[in-house]
Design an enzyme around this catalytic site. Structure first.
Site: not given
Length: 304
Positions: A137-139, A238
């Site tokens: 998963i993204d930062k 997103r």
């Protein structure tokens, strides 16, 4: 030394050679490609060229990839919020702001650094930089991740992702008021041709991407939703929510500049479920929204 050889087709006619090569692989940054060109590791029609060389359809490009430098990822004693652990698998709740795995220029403070200090038995399928990492998963996305502690577990969990049997539900706040209660976005996602750091809905180089969503709560200018992933493309939620006109609040890449007071997208991987790789038992975990996410909801409920 590995060699990559390819022909330039009409799609890349009159494009810069450094841009074309960087587009071939998401791990090849344009600055890295420019260094390869400077070191004379790239030829076009058997001739060395400069980074600003404009390609022509029919050009034959050869890239001699340099030998990778040996890498060492240092274990770091960073606290982990562990939801489950046994000899095969570990489930961890990643905080917002933490990168999942090291990358050149960002070798410390990641989830992998913390995992290596916590346990030494991680799968090696993804190499030295991504031991045990099955999915990411993204930062700036918080929430649950499954980690494989051996290669058997890793392969079994990847197989479940491929077969779309892993449960992955996310909570998000998006711009705009979604009028319908449920929806499914079925639109292929690939690298954005205009900006290789971003993803986009595209038919040209896109891969299947399916996101289901339902509305949890509506506000004056925002909507609180839950998204369930059927596939797991980079930046999928997103990109998909922007595509239908409801970008995530706080998203620095895909959202508007005027947004809610949050550092990064309002996105939380709250539910994770999978079959245990050894026993076959279905396991499901739920992590509550982090405090900063809850604070945003309270602001919206007050009408701010």
């Amino acid at each position: 030394m590995d060699i990559v050889r390819f022909h330039i087709d009409e799609e890349y006619d009159n494009e810069r050679i450094d841009k074309v090569i960087a587009a071939l692989n998401e791990d090849w940054s344009r600055s890295k490609v420019q260094q390869w060109i400077k070191n004379q590791l790239v030829t076009v029609n058997d001739q060395h060229v400069k980074a600003n060389y404009k390609c022509s359809a029919g050009d034959i490009v050869v890239v001699r990839l340099p030998e990778p430098e040996p890498l060492y990822v240092e274990p770091e004693n960073i606290p982990l919020d562990i939801y489950y652990e046994d000899a095969d698998v570990l489930v961890v709740n990643k905080p917002r702001g933490m990168v999942v795995h090291p990358a050149p220029g960002h070798m410390r403070g990641t989830l992998v650094n913390a995992l290596l200090a916590h346990c030494h038995d991680l799968s090696g399928i993804n190499g030295v930089l991504r031991p045990g990492i099955v999915h990411r998963i993204d930062k700036d996305t918080s929430g649950l991740l499954m980690v494989a502690k051996n290669d058997m577990a890793h392969q079994a969990l990847v197989d479940q992702l491929v077969k779309k049997t892993v449960t992955r539900k996310y909570k998000a706040i998006v711009h705009g008021v979604i009028p319908h209660d449920y929806g499914t976005i079925d639109a292929p996602i690939g690298r954005d041709k205009r900006d290789r750091k971003k993803m986009a809905v595209t038919e040209e180089n896109g891969k299947e991407a399916v996101t289901h969503f339902r509305v949890l709560e509506r506000f004056r200018q925002y909507t609180f939703i839950e998204c369930q992933l059927e596939t797991g493309r980079t930046h999928q939620i997103r990109v998909h929510m922007k595509y239908i006109g409801y970008p995530l609040a706080g998203d620095p890449q895909y959202g508007p500049k005027k947004t809610l007071p949050i550092d990064g997208q309002a996105l939380h991987a709250g539910v994770l479920g999978f079959s245990h790789p050894r026993t076959g038992e279905y396991l499901e975990f739920e992590a509550p929204l982090p405090p900063e996410f809850e604070q945003l909801l309270q602001l919206l409920r007050k009408g701010d």
